[in-house]
Design an enzyme around this catalytic site. Structure first.
Site, PDB file in Angstrom:
ATOM      1  CE  LYS A 143       5.140  27.453   2.923  1.00 32.30           C
ATOM      2  NZ  LYS A 143       6.222  27.668   1.502  1.00 32.30           N
ATOM      3  CE1 TYR A 157     -26.395  11.545  10.957  1.00 35.98           C
ATOM      4  CE2 TYR A 157     -24.449  11.693  11.216  1.00 35.98           C
ATOM      5  CZ  TYR A 157     -25.275  12.454  11.669  1.00 35.98           C
ATOM      6  OH  TYR A 157     -25.569  13.252  11.503  1.00 35.98           O
TER       7      TYR A 157
HETATM    8  C1  LIG Z   1       7.218  27.115   1.964  1.00 37.52           C
HETATM    9  C2  LIG Z   1       8.060  27.193   1.156  1.00 37.52           C
HETATM   10  C3  LIG Z   1       9.390  27.045   1.980  1.00 37.52           C
HETATM   11  C4  LIG Z   1       9.672  26.084   3.268  1.00 37.52           C
HETATM   12  O1  LIG Z   1       9.318  24.655   2.852  1.00 37.52           O
HETATM   13  P1  LIG Z   1       9.579  23.148   4.086  1.00 37.52           P
HETATM   14  O2  LIG Z   1       9.373  22.135   2.972  1.00 37.52           O
HETATM   15  O3  LIG Z   1       8.249  24.095   5.129  1.00 37.52           O
HETATM   16  O4  LIG Z   1      10.867  23.737   4.640  1.00 37.52           O
HETATM   17  C5  LIG Z   1      10.574  26.959   1.160  1.00 37.52           C
HETATM   18  N1  LIG Z   1      10.946  27.901  -0.174  1.00 37.52           N
HETATM   19  C6  LIG Z   1       9.534  28.439  -0.559  1.00 37.52           C
HETATM   20  C7  LIG Z   1       9.662  28.952  -1.289  1.00 37.52           C
HETATM   21  C8  LIG Z   1       8.831  27.918   0.172  1.00 37.52           C
HETATM   22  O5  LIG Z   1       7.187  28.703  -0.409  1.00 37.52           O
END
Ligand SMILES: *Cc1c(COP(=O)(O)O)cnc(C)c1O
Length: 821
Positions: free
Chosen positions: A488, A716
């Protein structure tokens, strides 16, 4: 390789044959993805810690393989040959062992923690003009890699050079039996894999097992522990020892090492004669490796004095095959580090894994070969033709003469410059381009034309380390547990397609994206593994269905809308959905009170079926919240039980994210969801942090250095005032690249030549300044924002945030560069 009759192989491996023993065998496959030209190929269903090779039989079959070596007989195909054995890996190794026994030639066996491949490649560069060499392709040095390497030996070869690599006790004996080296070469011994051994001595002793039957042994006499072990060993002490080092007891004594502008001059004393040679490198590792090569020449009874010019022409061995984004949605793979058929084969394999509509090959004259031109280019064409390139560009006088052997649309040129004169960038689109050529042709000029957004600031992504990290997580799992990788948010900011492509090629079961458009992009790029959309927006259900994505369903509203869309689109087959249960995160999901209604609804909704049921932990990375995690597991177990029993289904059950995999290994259920861990970061465990490898390196260069006097100010608002005479370096990277402005005024640090330099003054939009008063550096030098040092974790600490935010904040204008070792 030499041709075998299947019957011979059956006898060698003591297997049971079903099929035709007369079938000729000329190629070996163990990875179904690499099959392009299946003729006379045999597929070994090897099982490693990754996946059971039997799972890839269907793929291999569809790609045209009709001969298999398996443990479990194949039932589903009738038009095949199969050899059934107890252990396909052992069968492959036995075959290699027997094959090796047919050759009575010098065989160099190389082992060590670092430098094996470089020494092997350099020996090849030094010797190929005078020997017909067979050598391990790439870094093939594992239990099956060595076997496959040895099976390449043929009657024409008069020298073999093979690597052996181990990571555990009791692995070397097998490799020794396969390689049967006559000359042993030991490169640098470091701490790699030490964690799997009792101590360093055990590690060294394991490596030395490669040399059980050698006549000669090459090593560095200054490694005292090693030298002691060899001298004390009854057997090894009798071997002819060919050592190098500074002491006068070394056979090759180093007398002087002089660094010149771009070279190093090395003088040695051997047989009471001083010999001086030069190499075009300056780093310690290259100096050592060149000495190992020279010492090995002595082991081969070769007069090294004849090879002086070969040493000064040694080429760097870049094992990274760089995959870069190129103009008009194309990518380039630039490989001009070797010019031989073996490396062409590797480049073709990498290219073949890229999912682009068009494939182009740019190929120059091949320099490293001792075949006649006719034979060489015939073999080249045989290798290239099965890949069905859209277009082939040949560069060089020699290869151009054999234009007609290539079956695609072919153009030929005398030189790279001639090609560039007529080259139009707008003709390049949606292409995977392999640039494969010898150094003198300077294919990097073409690469420069093709690369997008050439920029001094880049985000480098090491795809090999990504794979290693997944393996590390996999080693914590039962072999049957599936893996979903979370890609994602553009794969946590590093680039969805490139990461997803590697993941798919390495057999992950599922990919997870946040929104439908991310899934759509992956499908359009040719990714075919199942993709779950964690947060499908109402407006995107059409996209979900059109691109065969699988939605997370967390409420009745969502279920209802999605089913409406399925009906509207007249989807007749039940559609897979993923039910999210709320167990303690209080974000999304069905609550306990809704289960009864959910069961009723699902029973009356034949349009969907429950592919998985899952939940998400709120405290997976917190040591002191184990009770809360347990509370969530209990609620989840309960919910899963109620739903699966009432619906009489067994959907995939999953819960753990990266820290969860480490902390709650006993709750892996049917699948885990790996995210941040892939990129080499583990909040939860120091142990994992040591095991994991860095994947992302954010780097830039020094644009300018200014000398400031006491009292002068920077940037700056004049918020930095020099309290001493200072050297201030300007970097072409600023908050528009994703460097948080709050890291200014000394709060953040970056790495320059292995030291940390504080960020001084105010960070600007496209630039920032660092204090390098105490650091030896010059304009143009590389600067690490994070990666090797400081690490992502160090950088994150300065910011009071989490690495997830750091990675996803790097601006899109920063060029992502992907490479694979
Ligand atoms: C992003 C996500 C994960 C992965 O989490 P990590 O901590 O990056 O391993 C797992 N499950 C869901 C539902 C997520 O949204």
């Amino acid at each position: 390789m030499k041709s075998y009759k299947l019957q011979n192989i059956v006898e060698i491996v003591s297997g049971q044959l079903i099929g035709d023993g007369q079938t000729p065998i000329e190629q070996i496959f163990f990875d179904s993805r690499l099959i392009v030209h299946p003729i006379n190929g045999i597929f070994f269903a090897l099982s490693g810690n990754q996946k059971d090779g039997h799972t890839y039989i269907a793929d291999a079959y569809h790609k045209g393989i009709r001969t298999f070596v398996v443990q479990h007989p194949i039932q589903q195909y009738k038009d095949i040959n199969q050899i059934i054995v107890d252990n396909p890996l052992q069968a492959l190794q036995n075959w290699a062992r027997i094959h090796r026994q047919q050759f009575n030639i010098p065989v160099i066996g190389i082992t060590g923690s670092n430098g094996k491949t470089i020494v092997k490649e350099w020996l090849n560069q030094l010797l190929w003009k005078n020997f017909n060499i067979s050598r391990s392709p790439k870094s093939y040095n594992s239990q099956f890699g060595t076997a496959i390497s040895i099976l390449q030996l043929n009657q024409e070869n008069d020298l073999g050079i093979f690597e052996a690599g181990i990571s555990m006790p009791n692995e070397m004996e097998k490799l020794e039996e396969i390689i049967q080296p006559t000359i042993g070469v030991l490169t640098k011994i470091g701490n790699a894999h030490l964690e799997n051994f009792k101590d360093e001595e055990q590690l060294i002793r394991e490596k030395l097992k490669l040399f059980t039957n050698v006549d000669k042994l090459v090593y560095n006499i200054e490694n005292e522990q090693l030298h002691q072990i060899i001298s004390d060993d009854d057997h090894l002490s009798k071997i002819d020892k060919i050592t190098y080092g500074y002491t006068d007891s070394a056979l090759v004594q180093i007398k002087e090492i002089i660094q010149e502008e771009t070279n190093t001059k090395i003088s040695i004393l051997h047989n009471q004669e001083i010999f001086t040679f030069s190499i075009p490198f300056q780093d310690d590792a290259s100096i050592k490796n060149s000495l190992i090569c020279l010492t090995t020449l002595i082991g081969l009874n070769i007069d090294y004095k004849q090879y002086k010019s070969n040493f000064s022409a040694l080429l760097p061995i870049e094992m990274r095959l760089e995959i870069k984004e190129a103009i008009n949605n194309s990518i380039i793979i630039n490989d001009s580090f070797n010019s031989d058929l073996n490396s062409l084969k590797i480049g073709l394999n990498v290219l073949n894994q890229q999912k682009k509509a068009r494939k182009t090959l740019v190929l120059t004259d091949i320099l490293q070969s001792n075949l006649s031109d006719q034979e060489l280019y015939q073999q080249t064409a045989d290798l290239v033709n099965p890949y069905h390139f859209t277009e082939i560009v040949l560069i060089g006088d020699k290869i151009s003469n054999y234009k007609d052997l290539f079956q695609s649309y072919v153009r030929s040129y005398k030189s790279t410059d001639e090609f560039l004169e007529q080259f139009k960038t707008q003709n390049v689109y949606d292409e995977a381009i392999l640039l494969k050529g010898a150094r003198p042709f300077q294919l990097e000029k073409i690469a420069e034309e093709l690369e997008t957004r050439s920029h001094d600031t880049v985000l480098e992504i090491n795809l090999q380390n990504l794979i290693e990290n997944i393996k590390t997580y996999r080693s914590l799992l039962k072999p049957t547990t599936k893996i979903m990788c979370m890609v994602k948010a553009n794969s946590y900011g590093v680039g969805s397609f490139e990461v997803a492509n590697v993941l798919e090629n390495n057999g992950v079961d599922y990919l997870g994206v946040a929104i439908a458009d991310e899934g759509k992009e992956l499908r359009k790029a040719g990714i075919s593994v199942p993709i779950i959309v964690m947060n499908p927006e109402q407006s995107s259900y059409s996209t979900v269905i059109e691109y065969q994505l699988e939605p997370e369903i967390y409420s009745f509203r969502v279920l209802d809308l999605f089913v409406k869309k399925l009906k509207e689109k007249q989807i007749s087959r039940p559609y897979p959905i993923h039910i999210k249960l709320e167990t303690g995160m209080n974000r999304l999901g069905f609550h306990e009170s809704e289960y009864d209604h959910l069961i009723e609804t699902l029973k009356q909704t034949p349009q969907v079926y429950v592919q998985s049921i899952f939940t998400h932990l709120a405290t997976a990375d917190m040591q002191d919240e184990k009770e809360y995690a347990q509370y969530q597991f209990n609620r989840f177990d309960n919910g899963y039980k109620i739903l699966s029993e009432a619906l009489d289904v067994k959907p995939i059950k999953h819960c753990l994210n990266s820290p969860g995999i480490v902390a709650y290994n006993d709750h892996q259920y049917d699948m885990v969801r790996l995210g941040i861990g892939m990129y080499g970061y583990s909040e939860y465990s120091d142990f994992m942090n040591k095991k994991l490898k860095p994947v992302v390196q954010f780097k830039t260069i020094i644009s300018q250095i200014s000398e400031l006097k006491v009292g002068e100010t920077v940037s700056y608002g004049r918020r930095f005032k020099a309290e001493r005479n200072s050297r201030i370096a300007t970097l072409p990277v600023g908050y528009a690249d994703g460097i948080r402005r709050s890291l200014g005024y000394g709060k953040g640090k970056v790495g320059v030549n292995g030291k940390l330099a504080p960020i001084t003054g105010t960070i600007c939009m496209d630039m920032l300044m660092i204090d390098v008063t105490d650091i030896n550096c010059k304009e143009g030098d590389e600067v690490i924002i994070f990666g090797s040092y400081p690490t992502l974790a160090d950088y994150t600490k300065d910011l009071d945030t989490i690495p997830y935010e750091v990675l996803t904040s790097i601006a899109l204008r920063v060029n992502r560069v992907y490479y694979k070792e």
